[in-house]
Design a protein around this motif. Structure first.
Motif, PDB file in Angstrom:
ATOM      1  N   ASN B  10     -12.684 -65.614 -57.317  1.00 48.54           N
ATOM      2  CA  ASN B  10     -11.854 -64.726 -56.921  1.00 48.54           C
ATOM      3  C   ASN B  10     -11.184 -65.106 -55.710  1.00 48.54           C
ATOM      4  O   ASN B  10     -11.183 -65.484 -54.934  1.00 48.54           O
ATOM      5  CB  ASN B  10     -13.004 -63.390 -56.351  1.00 48.54           C
ATOM      6  N   TRP B  11      -9.398 -65.052 -56.129  1.00 53.85           N
ATOM      7  CA  TRP B  11      -8.816 -65.770 -55.403  1.00 53.85           C
ATOM      8  C   TRP B  11      -7.983 -64.671 -54.429  1.00 53.85           C
ATOM      9  O   TRP B  11      -7.046 -64.939 -53.484  1.00 53.85           O
ATOM     10  CB  TRP B  11      -7.591 -66.318 -56.178  1.00 53.85           C
ATOM     11  N   GLY B  12      -8.454 -63.381 -54.591  1.00 53.41           N
ATOM     12  CA  GLY B  12      -8.090 -62.403 -53.578  1.00 53.41           C
ATOM     13  C   GLY B  12      -7.061 -61.320 -54.272  1.00 53.41           C
ATOM     14  O   GLY B  12      -7.288 -60.963 -55.446  1.00 53.41           O
ATOM     15  N   LYS B  13      -5.842 -61.182 -53.862  1.00 52.07           N
ATOM     16  CA  LYS B  13      -5.022 -60.020 -54.249  1.00 52.07           C
ATOM     17  C   LYS B  13      -4.736 -60.195 -55.686  1.00 52.07           C
ATOM     18  O   LYS B  13      -4.292 -61.396 -56.387  1.00 52.07           O
ATOM     19  CB  LYS B  13      -3.903 -60.147 -53.504  1.00 52.07           C
ATOM     20  N   ASN B  14      -4.766 -59.068 -56.380  1.00 53.42           N
ATOM     21  CA  ASN B  14      -4.650 -59.065 -57.920  1.00 53.42           C
ATOM     22  C   ASN B  14      -5.601 -59.976 -58.792  1.00 53.42           C
ATOM     23  O   ASN B  14      -5.139 -60.300 -59.811  1.00 53.42           O
ATOM     24  CB  ASN B  14      -3.128 -59.530 -58.121  1.00 53.42           C
ATOM     25  N   PHE B  15      -6.635 -60.467 -58.253  1.00 45.18           N
ATOM     26  CA  PHE B  15      -7.875 -60.907 -58.972  1.00 45.18           C
ATOM     27  C   PHE B  15      -8.029 -60.048 -60.014  1.00 45.18           C
ATOM     28  O   PHE B  15      -8.186 -60.447 -61.322  1.00 45.18           O
ATOM     29  CB  PHE B  15      -8.745 -61.346 -58.190  1.00 45.18           C
ATOM     30  N   PHE B  16      -8.465 -58.683 -59.720  1.00 43.70           N
ATOM     31  CA  PHE B  16      -8.384 -57.711 -60.565  1.00 43.70           C
ATOM     32  C   PHE B  16      -7.721 -56.596 -59.806  1.00 43.70           C
ATOM     33  O   PHE B  16      -7.593 -56.209 -58.661  1.00 43.70           O
ATOM     34  CB  PHE B  16      -9.706 -57.211 -60.900  1.00 43.70           C
ATOM     35  N   THR B  17      -7.033 -55.791 -60.874  1.00 44.56           N
ATOM     36  CA  THR B  17      -6.047 -54.492 -60.426  1.00 44.56           C
ATOM     37  C   THR B  17      -6.564 -53.174 -60.612  1.00 44.56           C
ATOM     38  O   THR B  17      -7.767 -53.268 -61.450  1.00 44.56           O
ATOM     39  CB  THR B  17      -4.709 -54.819 -60.767  1.00 44.56           C
ATOM     40  N   HIS B  18      -6.034 -52.361 -60.175  1.00 45.17           N
ATOM     41  CA  HIS B  18      -6.496 -50.968 -60.309  1.00 45.17           C
ATOM     42  C   HIS B  18      -6.373 -50.712 -61.986  1.00 45.17           C
ATOM     43  O   HIS B  18      -7.219 -50.034 -62.354  1.00 45.17           O
ATOM     44  CB  HIS B  18      -5.505 -49.798 -59.453  1.00 45.17           C
ATOM     45  N   ARG B  21      -9.270 -52.250 -63.614  1.00 42.31           N
ATOM     46  CA  ARG B  21     -10.483 -51.564 -63.610  1.00 42.31           C
ATOM     47  C   ARG B  21     -10.740 -50.167 -64.635  1.00 42.31           C
ATOM     48  O   ARG B  21     -11.684 -49.799 -64.694  1.00 42.31           O
ATOM     49  CB  ARG B  21     -10.629 -51.082 -62.194  1.00 42.31           C
ATOM     50  N   SER B  27     -17.898 -55.886 -63.198  1.00 50.30           N
ATOM     51  CA  SER B  27     -18.672 -56.023 -62.189  1.00 50.30           C
ATOM     52  C   SER B  27     -18.770 -57.276 -61.593  1.00 50.30           C
ATOM     53  O   SER B  27     -19.225 -58.253 -62.517  1.00 50.30           O
ATOM     54  CB  SER B  27     -19.813 -55.140 -62.105  1.00 50.30           C
ATOM     55  N   GLY B  28     -18.663 -57.561 -60.327  1.00 52.70           N
ATOM     56  CA  GLY B  28     -18.857 -58.960 -59.782  1.00 52.70           C
ATOM     57  C   GLY B  28     -20.398 -59.113 -59.217  1.00 52.70           C
ATOM     58  O   GLY B  28     -20.948 -58.058 -58.951  1.00 52.70           O
ATOM     59  N   TRP B  34     -19.177 -62.809 -63.345  1.00 54.59           N
ATOM     60  CA  TRP B  34     -18.619 -61.297 -63.437  1.00 54.59           C
ATOM     61  C   TRP B  34     -18.963 -61.003 -65.140  1.00 54.59           C
ATOM     62  O   TRP B  34     -19.012 -61.646 -66.216  1.00 54.59           O
ATOM     63  CB  TRP B  34     -16.912 -61.655 -63.603  1.00 54.59           C
TER      64      TRP B  34
END
Lengths: 610, 94
Positions: B10-18, B21, B27-28, B34
């Motif tokens: 998970n690199w942070g911002k935008n690793f997964f977006t709304h 989802r 699920s992590g 994942w």
């Protein structure tokens, strides 16, 4: 005469986002920037675009402070006292930190952050850690509950901060720690937590002078909360025999489950947002994480209430959509236990709040959505009878050992009417016709292909099934629209066969994914929406937990029952049904009082043009 | 529901977006495991995050190992700190 709509068509509304039940129900969690220091049990404050994290366990205590700008975290000046297990409150430019734990003792120190640095101010009166929350600002704050190493360990104490001193005010009703607390000094809320052992789902509201108990969380747990006051609150994650990803929204009256966190999270992850429509959840355990998740909903100005049957164009996803029941998303939930353990009875229903099942010796039990009550007593007490209708009007027929008796129910009493032409037991389960229009096909003893339709006063033989069997599931159930699935075939095997009825003949179509017999069929329109749940494998136990959905051409596995069972009975539509009783695997062959309700939420379905 | 299993950092911002989802189950789990809904969108996300596909058994072994390590860390805490935390619990992936 042609109408304007027929000549010109009609306008389809264009929306930038899908319709939904509420603004909060449109929300979801997505990843935000990662913290520089992974941690848990820290303080958090601020909003989704101006957040603050401080202190915590890494697992050793830290004084580290970081600010979030909506994209990334950046290091700021440290707390004066490194500590963990404190809660947080306030904004990014006016935050407060008090109490906490530094081995081997709980702390009383309070510090105020002004956007640049931390300054020590007056101590809290009772040192403790893991408050249930810290509601308010750096000048008007409230802390409640907590844990202290001196007995009694679990606290109900509430302290109020006026900007210069802490004062004890009214205690919580339930002492606890590690719950979710948020709101303001005059409108606070506490949800969940640990009362000493295990977790509680208890929720209390603070009105500025006293705590009042209100509706519990759906899932008891430790958790983190976010909300501007105690009327609109989001709780996310926590622990209940393991880390949870659950998110629940409080609308001032009740808790509703909304979209889960991406990663289950316990250990006091900070939740610093100030509202239930825009917040953060960061850090936590296991693993002393750096991860951040952002909760975002459709803006209120763009929100449109979901409306069954509405057709619209989503300009963001570039798709035409219609609001309907998203049948494959249905789930079973446990329901109030039946008064009597039972199996091989008859049962029927029109929804998960209108069902009627046999309870020996011949009493019909009515389920009205809130309680089981006695209905009328039948004239004949056979098992495995066919049944259709609900608590206001129903029809039952046939049954063990080998009978043809038919009875009508008027909501009060059962009256004998015309017998079946061919007697039989193990009639199909779950047909959802009416007491004046239904069909029954297949039956025992042995394996029969007989089919008969009912017109309100008499049974008429129709074309036979293609394959003789007994113990089938059924959907639909009118004299012109029905289907039967599965069943028992010679010598004593489960069948996956499906046949549909068009008013004149039975036609074989796609098989079930899992062969079974004596499961429960339901569904309102057999040609497009049929289900079967439970049932027995050839070798049993284990019995079947699987539910399958028929869309008119194929079967798809959908939500499982909690426990495998067969000879379970009930009925309903594709969107709302009940199943009761049956034989469970454990204890082997035991009859059960368990029953479950099937619910399908409305959804926005993409219209595909071929 | 069918799932795929992978590991990805998970690199942070935008690793997964709304939007993601809403498109597929995700699920992590501990160990950067994942669980991903087995559909077109899920496949696209695994490609986006350069996910390393695992069998369910492999993914479960990673998760179990991470939780057992967290249990050992919990067991090493003082009694006071154990009272403040909950012992991690091994669970089965969906």
């Amino acid at each position: 005469m042609a109408t304007y709509k027929k000549e010109k068509g009609f306008a389809v509304q264009t929306l930038s986002s899908d319709t939904a039940a509420s603004v909060v129900s449109t929300g979801s969690w997505a990843t935000g920037g990662a913290m520089g220091t992974g941690r848990a049990y820290m303080g958090g404050a601020g909003s989704q675009t101006a957040g603050l994290v401080y202190g915590g366990a890494t697992p050793s205590v830290t004084a580290n402070t970081e600010e979030y700008n909506g994209t990334a975290w950046s290091e700021q000046n440290n707390l004066n006292l490194a500590r963990s297990y404190q809660a947080g409150g306030g904004s990014q430019t006016a935050a407060i930190s008090s109490g906490g734990y530094v081995a081997p003792a709980d702390k009383t120190e309070t510090e105020i952050y002004d956007g640049t640095s931390w300054t020590e101010v007056a101590d809290i009166n009772t040192g403790r850690s893991l408050y249930c929350g810290q509601a308010g600002s750096s000048t008007a704050n409230l802390i409640f509950g907590g844990y202290d190493e001196t007995a009694p360990n679990v606290k109900a104490i509430t302290e109020s901060w006026n900007g210069s001193a802490w004062t004890e005010v009214a205690d919580l009703n339930t002492a606890r720690y590690n719950g979710g607390g948020t709101g303001t000094q005059t409108s606070g809320i506490l949800a969940g937590g640990t009362p000493g052992s295990g977790q509680t789902g208890a929720v209390e509201l603070w009105n500025g002078s006293a705590w009042t108990e209100t509706t519990d969380l759906n899932t008891s747990r430790t958790t983190a909360a976010s909300g501007a006051d105690n009327t609109a609150v989001l709780v996310a994650g926590g622990d209940a025999s393991g880390a949870k990803a659950l998110t629940e929204n409080w609308d001032g009256t009740s808790w509703t489950e909304v979209a889960d966190l991406g990663t289950a999270n316990n250990g006091g992850s900070g939740n610093s947002g100030s509202t239930n429509v825009s917040t953060l959840n960061f850090g936590g355990t296991p693993g002393y994480r750096t991860q951040t998740e952002e909760w975002t909903t459709t803006p209120a100005a763009d929100f449109t209430q979901i409306n069954l049957g509405q057709v619209y164009f989503n300009s963001t996803s570039n798709a035409f959509k219609v609001t309907g029941f998203a049948f494959p998303t249905g789930t079973w939930a446990s329901n109030t236990a039946s008064p009597t353990a039972q199996a091989e009875m008859w049962g029927t229903g029109t929804s998960n709040s209108d069902a009627l099942v046999q309870s020996p010796p011949g009493v019909s039990m009515e389920w009205n959505g809130s309680a089981w009550t006695n209905g009328g007593t039948t004239n004949f007490n056979g098992q495995t009878r066919g049944a259709t209708g609900g608590i206001a009007a129903a029809l039952i027929w046939g049954g063990s050992p080998n009978n043809g008796e038919t009875e009508q129910y008027n909501g009060t009493a059962w009256t004998e009417v015309a017998d079946l032409n061919t007697t039989g037991n193990q009639q199909p389960t779950g047909p959802t016709g009416t007491y004046t229009d239904t069909i029954t096909a297949g039956r025992g003893p042995g394996w029969q292909a007989v089919s008969e339709s009912w017109n309100g006063s008499a049974w008429t033989e129709t074309s036979d099934l293609n394959t003789a069997r007994r113990g089938l599931g059924s959907g639909g159930g009118s004299s012109t629209d029905a289907a039967v699935f599965g069943g028992n075939v010679p010598p004593n095997n489960a069948s996956a066969l499906t046949e549909t009825w068009n008013g004149s003949s039975w036609t074989e179509t796609t098989d079930l994914n899992t062969a079974r017999f004596s499961g429960m069929g339901f569904g309102s329109s057999s040609q497009s929406v049929g289900y079967v749940a439970g049932g027995s494998y050839p070798a049993s136990p284990p019995y079947n937990v699987k539910t399958e959905f028929f869309n008119g051409s194929t079967w798809t596995e959908v939500g499982d029952l909690a426990n495998g069972r067969y000879h379970n009975k009930g009925g309903g539509t594709g969107a709302s049904a009940l199943t009761a009783g049956g034989y469970l695997a454990s204890p082997a062959g035991g009859q059960t009082t368990e029953n479950s309700i099937w619910t399908v939420d409305q959804g926005n379905l993409t219209i595909t043009v071929s | 529901m069918a799932y795929k299993y992978c590991t990805a950092t998970n690199w942070g911002k935008n690793f997964f977006t709304h939007e993601e989802r809403r498109q597929f189950h995700l699920s992590g789990h501990p160990g950067e495991v994942w669980v991903v809904g087995d559909n077109l969108y899920g496949d696209q996300w695994i490609g986006k995050v350069s996910g390393a596909i695992k069998s369910k058994d492999e993914a479960q072994a990673i998760v179990t190992g991470e939780i057992e390590a967290a249990q050992a860390a919990y067991d090493a805490l003082s009694a006071e700190e154990q009272a403040l935390q909950n012992r991690p619990v091994v669970y089965n992936l969906p």
